[in-house]
Scaffold this motif. Structure first.
Motif, PDB file in Angstrom:
ATOM      1  N   ASP A 103       0.846  -1.202   0.000  1.00  0.00           N
ATOM      2  CA  ASP A 103       0.000   0.000   0.000  1.00  0.00           C
ATOM      3  C   ASP A 103       0.878   1.248   0.000  1.00  0.00           C
ATOM      4  N   SER A 127       4.960  -1.442   3.507  1.00  0.00           N
ATOM      5  CA  SER A 127       4.213  -0.569   2.597  1.00  0.00           C
ATOM      6  C   SER A 127       5.210   0.162   1.705  1.00  0.00           C
ATOM      7  N   GLN A 151      -2.871   5.933  -0.724  1.00  0.00           N
ATOM      8  CA  GLN A 151      -3.861   5.617   0.302  1.00  0.00           C
ATOM      9  C   GLN A 151      -3.647   6.434   1.571  1.00  0.00           C
TER      10      GLN A 151
END
Length: 596
Positions: A103, A127, A151
């Motif tokens: 992410d 991430s 995000q």
């Protein structure tokens, strides 16, 4: 002017890492370089573990990892043990938000301790970290957030209001905005970074991390099209560590200062990751450029290794000329400084010699790109310097020069390319793939990525020449090269020559279409303070260029311009000069200084 080779004829303060260039190249392997790193306890490789956690579990735990100089000059220290706790807290924050492997976490911050916490905590959490330059305007910020599938955004209240709030609706995937410092309570849809951090545990077990897991996403602008998101993986840390050893000569006892903003790849690879992996103390300056401030930091913080940009060095040169008393640097104790390196754009020879004469140390230029992820070609601590040269390829790096086609790029016929064999032959610089920090793709753009390779080589887009001894010399970008009356002219060579004139502060050179010659060289010149643009000075500069470069290469036209278009990192944007001159679209201006 002929620039003499600078030989290292004094005993170095610290024995250099690389002393025998040929022997080091023949003995080096990337697999052997990997053994200098610890790896995760259960296998795998994670950048943050190598940069922080392994040191926090060693006798370096209480050593200063970050020495932060605030805008007011006050200094605070973060040890490796404390950095490990802070980054663990942020990794736990991300987990609490449902952010995990792959992410994207974006930063829009200046140089502050929270930036380092966010970068390394994101990597701990497996991430992907994507840094944004804090001086970007709202449009380039929103564009990169969308292209990068953001995000999470970590920023400040001021930057969020100015750069992101009004464009947030255009980034539907952005789930969380974390505000560093005060102000989150006044901004709908944001949460306090500090509150989340204070509630998070300060221990964190790094999940299994494969060397090829995506770690960093760096956006780089091309001359056309949207910005390209270059993908880098955790294995890149092997190259960060090895190249900082060879090209920056880092040793564990060093106090190191990289002036590059962490919003760019240099500030990330060599401002955060590489020095921390080496266990050195990293100087973090929250202030803006100021010659006196910089000299004071170098002196008071006892900086030993300094990595900066040619633009910054030229600004210091203006504040401290090579002729006359060097009162400014001599006002500070720079005796700890032992090595200076530069990157970001070609370093003109005069700056190398200025460093030797004024600072007592020559400037070591090196070359790399966002796509390479690490330094590829460099001037080394123990080697001679040929002012104006990029240097020689690092151990583990195989470089060559490829024959050019009509468009200035490597000539590709049936998927094959041809290497330039003749000494001082010019062509496109190419690198043999396989080094650990090579970019693994342009995000969502496989076609663009595939076009960067041919004949078993990565095509850099930079034109160089290689002398008979293997030193590389920058000529220009392939899309900047000027073809005039059958000659291929690199604009950097012309710009460097003009900058040797005492009236010239900066210059940008392009080719202006001409019905006879194809193109003629036109130079845009910014003058030093107190110098007036006159017809006499224009004639003087034209004659100066002819004397230095010869009539085939020298500029035919001079235009005075005190506001040359530059990137926020200080590079003159030739494509913008060319577009303005010819009335063409200017393309992506998101990195242009002074734009919103």
């Amino acid at each position: 002017m002929h620039w003499e080779t600078i030989h290292k004829d004094t005993t170095p303060v610290v024995p250099p890492r690389l002393t025998d260039y040929d022997q080091s190249r023949s003995a080096f392997t990337w697999s052997q370089a990997r053994t200098a790193l610890a790896g995760l306890p259960d296998g795998g490789l994670n950048m943050a573990h190598e940069a922080v956690d392994r040191h926090a579990a060693s006798d370096l735990a209480d050593k200063a990892a970050l020495r932060c100089v605030a805008r007011d000059g006050s200094v605070s220290t973060v040890t490796y043990a404390e950095l490990a706790r802070r980054t663990a807290r942020f990794a736990n924050v991300l987990r609490s938000l449902g952010i995990g492997l792959g992410d994207r976490v974006f930063t829009l911050l200046g140089r502050c301790p929270e930036l380092y916490t966010t970068v390394l905590g994101t990597l701990k959490n497996t991430s992907v970290l994507c840094p944004l330059f804090a001086a970007f305007g709202p449009d380039p910020v929103a564009q990169r957030l969308r292209l990068g599938d953001a995000q999470v955004l970590v920023t400040t209240a001021v930057l969020y209001r100015r750069k992101a709030a009004e464009r947030r609706a255009s980034v539907p995937g952005l789930k969380h905005v974390l505000i560093v410092g005060p102000g989150a309570e006044e901004l709908p849809g944001t949460v306090s970074f500090d509150d989340l951090m204070s509630a998070a545990p300060d221990t964190f077990t790094i999940p299994p991390t494969a060397p090829d897991d995506m770690a960093l996403l760096h956006f780089t602008s091309g001359t056309t099209g949207t910005p390209k998101g270059a993908v880098h993986v955790h294995e890149a840390v092997v190259a960060h560590y090895a190249t900082a050893s060879y090209a920056l000569d880092l040793h564990p006892e060093d106090v190191y200062w990289c002036t590059a903003d962490p919003g760019w790849v240099t500030g990330m690879s060599y401002g955060i990751i590489a020095p921390l992996v080496h266990g050195v103390t990293v100087v973090v300056d929250e202030g803006d450029y100021d010659a006196r401030r910089w000299y004071r930091i170098l002196g008071e913080q006892r900086v030993t290794v300094w990595y900066t940009a040619p633009t910054a060095l030229r600004m210091l040169m203006r504040a401290t000329p090579r002729q006359g008393p060097y009162d400014l640097p001599r006002s500070y104790d720079l005796s700890a400084l032992r090595f200076i390196a530069s990157v970001g754009e070609p370093l003109n020879p005069e700056a190398v010699v200025w460093g030797r004469d004024v600072l007592g140390l020559p400037i070591h230029d090196n070359w790399w790109q966002t796509e390479t992820g690490c330094i590829m070609i460099a001037n080394f601590a123990a080697s001679e310097i040929r002012p104006g040269s990029m240097g020689r390829p690092l151990p583990g790096v195989v470089a060559t020069v490829l024959e050019q086609g009509e468009d200035g790029r490597a000539l590709v016929i049936g998927g094959r390319v041809t290497e330039v064999q003749r000494p001082d032959g010019e062509g496109e610089l190419a690198i043999r793939p396989g080094w650990p920090s090579m970019f693994r793709g342009y995000l969502h753009d496989k076609k663009r990525y595939d076009a960067a390779f041919a004949g078993g080589w990565y095509l850099t887009g930079d034109l160089v020449r290689r002398d008979a001894d293997g030193w590389y010399w920058f000529v220009g970008r392939a899309d900047d090269v000027i073809k005039s009356a059958g000659h291929l002219i690199g604009p950097f060579e012309v710009e460097s020559a003009l900058m040797e004139h005492p009236a010239v502060a900066e210059s940008g050179v392009i080719g202006r279409p001409d019905p006879v010659a194809g193109n003629v060289v036109k130079a845009f010149v910014s003058l030093r303070p107190g110098v007036e643009p006159t017809a006499d000075l224009e004639r003087e500069l034209l004659a100066f260029g002819r004397r230095k470069l010869g009539p085939a290469v020298a500029p035919r036209e001079i235009a005075f311009d005190q506001n040359l278009p530059k990137t926020r990192s200080g590079k003159v944007m030739r494509r913008v000069l060319r577009a303005r001159e010819l009335g063409l679209p200017t393309g992506d201006l998101s990195t242009l200084e002074g734009t919103a």
